[in-house]
Design a protein around this motif. Structure first.
Motif, PDB file in Angstrom:
ATOM      1  N   THR A   9     -32.705   9.918  22.682  1.00 55.20           N
ATOM      2  CA  THR A   9     -31.501   9.188  22.499  1.00 55.20           C
ATOM      3  C   THR A   9     -31.554   8.707  21.055  1.00 55.20           C
ATOM      4  O   THR A   9     -32.543   9.061  20.175  1.00 55.20           O
ATOM      5  CB  THR A   9     -31.952   7.606  23.156  1.00 55.20           C
ATOM      6  OG1 THR A   9     -33.140   6.880  22.621  1.00 55.20           O
ATOM      7  CG2 THR A   9     -32.031   7.865  24.633  1.00 55.20           C
ATOM      8  N   GLN A  17     -27.813  -0.814  20.906  1.00 51.17           N
ATOM      9  CA  GLN A  17     -28.261   0.317  22.134  1.00 51.17           C
ATOM     10  C   GLN A  17     -28.033   1.527  21.653  1.00 51.17           C
ATOM     11  O   GLN A  17     -27.323   1.879  20.565  1.00 51.17           O
ATOM     12  CB  GLN A  17     -27.665  -0.140  23.436  1.00 51.17           C
ATOM     13  CG  GLN A  17     -26.174   0.126  23.499  1.00 51.17           C
ATOM     14  CD  GLN A  17     -25.549  -0.545  24.850  1.00 51.17           C
ATOM     15  OE1 GLN A  17     -26.137  -1.283  25.356  1.00 51.17           O
ATOM     16  NE2 GLN A  17     -24.360   0.081  24.946  1.00 51.17           N
ATOM     17  N   ALA A  21     -27.220   7.758  26.822  1.00 54.45           N
ATOM     18  CA  ALA A  21     -28.175   7.452  27.837  1.00 54.45           C
ATOM     19  C   ALA A  21     -29.151   8.712  27.599  1.00 54.45           C
ATOM     20  O   ALA A  21     -28.989   9.667  27.027  1.00 54.45           O
ATOM     21  CB  ALA A  21     -27.924   7.866  29.089  1.00 54.45           C
ATOM     22  N   ARG A 211     -23.611  10.709  28.702  1.00 57.58           N
ATOM     23  CA  ARG A 211     -23.488   9.326  29.538  1.00 57.58           C
ATOM     24  C   ARG A 211     -23.547   8.266  28.489  1.00 57.58           C
ATOM     25  O   ARG A 211     -24.596   8.091  27.894  1.00 57.58           O
ATOM     26  CB  ARG A 211     -24.202   9.244  30.671  1.00 57.58           C
ATOM     27  CG  ARG A 211     -23.917  10.529  31.753  1.00 57.58           C
ATOM     28  CD  ARG A 211     -24.533   9.996  32.995  1.00 57.58           C
ATOM     29  NE  ARG A 211     -26.178  10.240  32.733  1.00 57.58           N
ATOM     30  CZ  ARG A 211     -26.915   9.497  33.045  1.00 57.58           C
ATOM     31  NH1 ARG A 211     -26.685   8.243  33.481  1.00 57.58           N
ATOM     32  NH2 ARG A 211     -28.387   9.650  32.690  1.00 57.58           N
ATOM     33  N   PRO A 212     -22.917   7.208  28.712  1.00 58.75           N
ATOM     34  CA  PRO A 212     -22.857   5.865  27.759  1.00 58.75           C
ATOM     35  C   PRO A 212     -24.426   5.377  28.122  1.00 58.75           C
ATOM     36  O   PRO A 212     -24.786   5.554  29.338  1.00 58.75           O
ATOM     37  CB  PRO A 212     -22.002   5.107  28.157  1.00 58.75           C
ATOM     38  CG  PRO A 212     -20.921   5.947  28.727  1.00 58.75           C
ATOM     39  CD  PRO A 212     -21.327   7.074  29.453  1.00 58.75           C
ATOM     40  N   PHE A 213     -24.877   4.699  27.288  1.00 58.00           N
ATOM     41  CA  PHE A 213     -26.384   4.106  27.355  1.00 58.00           C
ATOM     42  C   PHE A 213     -26.256   3.119  28.609  1.00 58.00           C
ATOM     43  O   PHE A 213     -27.309   3.132  29.363  1.00 58.00           O
ATOM     44  CB  PHE A 213     -26.940   3.383  26.189  1.00 58.00           C
ATOM     45  CG  PHE A 213     -28.336   2.968  26.504  1.00 58.00           C
ATOM     46  CD1 PHE A 213     -29.356   3.727  26.400  1.00 58.00           C
ATOM     47  CD2 PHE A 213     -28.437   1.757  26.519  1.00 58.00           C
ATOM     48  CE1 PHE A 213     -30.755   3.353  26.563  1.00 58.00           C
ATOM     49  CE2 PHE A 213     -29.817   1.115  26.772  1.00 58.00           C
ATOM     50  CZ  PHE A 213     -30.989   1.946  26.715  1.00 58.00           C
ATOM     51  N   ASP A 214     -25.069   2.349  28.780  1.00 56.90           N
ATOM     52  CA  ASP A 214     -25.211   1.361  29.972  1.00 56.90           C
ATOM     53  C   ASP A 214     -24.965   1.925  31.260  1.00 56.90           C
ATOM     54  O   ASP A 214     -25.055   1.071  32.382  1.00 56.90           O
ATOM     55  CB  ASP A 214     -23.980   0.413  29.534  1.00 56.90           C
ATOM     56  CG  ASP A 214     -22.813   1.103  29.552  1.00 56.90           C
ATOM     57  OD1 ASP A 214     -22.601   2.256  29.876  1.00 56.90           O
ATOM     58  OD2 ASP A 214     -21.621   0.337  28.861  1.00 56.90           O
ATOM     59  N   THR A 215     -24.848   3.225  31.398  1.00 60.87           N
ATOM     60  CA  THR A 215     -25.169   3.720  32.763  1.00 60.87           C
ATOM     61  C   THR A 215     -26.285   3.978  33.440  1.00 60.87           C
ATOM     62  O   THR A 215     -26.532   4.556  34.565  1.00 60.87           O
ATOM     63  CB  THR A 215     -24.191   5.129  32.839  1.00 60.87           C
ATOM     64  OG1 THR A 215     -24.806   5.954  32.030  1.00 60.87           O
ATOM     65  CG2 THR A 215     -22.762   4.707  32.273  1.00 60.87           C
TER      66      THR A 215
END
Length: 216
Positions: A9, A17, A21, A211-215
């Motif tokens: 990351t 953040q 991901a 993928r976005p970190f919040d996934t």
């Protein structure tokens, strides 16, 4: 020979953040892996992290290894990783031949050997006899071919491609994509290509989407 990333990351300076991901991948010799994501997701930052050019303030977590060797402990010049960018970045004040000669490893010694290596690279690029020509006299596709041959002349153990065809028109883009993929297969080194263009990614052996970190 393989390029491996484990739970990697990257966070921008001051960010709460990471940009994406955690990712893990393994690219074998002779394989081109495509990494896709929209603009701003961190594709270029991923390239910079592997190559050792991540700007100050960015935070990298995870492991990056080439041929089983931890790259994070090495400066960029000792990683053996080449990069091909969207723009060719040729030195305008040098001839095409001199631009290529700058990439030759120290083991290629003597004027005759260096001249022969440059001539062979130009022939492989379909630019035989153009060593004395200035970069400004080449088309966009020709400059892109020189950029690839320069990257390969340095004998990298892995090659990273950062949106390498984005500056080309659609017809030339398809031609240049085929040229690059063919040379990477012949070089038998692991290669990672980042792009948001579906046709670029479709030409790769495998693809991975950031993928976005919040996934997670």
């Amino acid at each position: 020979m393989a390029l491996e990333l484990r739970d990697v990351t990257i966070a921008a300076p001051g960010a709460a953040q990471p940009l994406f991901a955690p990712i893990g991948l393994r690219i074998a010799a002779g394989e081109v892996l495509g990494v896709g994501a929209p603009s701003g997701m961190g594709k270029s930052s991923l390239i910079a992290a592997i190559a050792g050019h991540l700007p100050p303030g960015f935070t990298l977590h995870g492991q990056i290894a080439l041929e089983g060797r931890d790259l994070r402990a090495l400066p960029a010049e000792r990683r053996g990783v080449g990069v091909m960018f969207q723009q060719a970045h040729l030195f305008a004040h040098l001839s095409i031949g001199d631009n290529l000669a700058l990439a030759l490893p120290p083991g290629v010694r003597g004027p005759a050997a260096r001249q022969a290596a440059v001539a062979q690279a130009l022939e492989r690029a379909g630019l035989a006899g153009m060593a004395a020509r200035a970069p400004a006299r080449l088309s966009g596709g020709q400059r892109a071919r020189v950029a690839l041959m320069r990257a390969l002349l340095a004998a990298p153990r892995a090659l990273l491609l950062d949106e390498p065809f984005a500056a080309l028109d659609p017809g030339l883009r398809a031609e240049m994509r085929g040229f690059v993929m063919g040379h990477l297969l012949a070089a038998q080194i692991p290669a990672l290509l980042v792009s948001h263009d579906a046709s670029d990614l479709a030409a790769c052996a495998r693809t991975l989407a950031l993928r976005p970190f919040d996934t997670v």
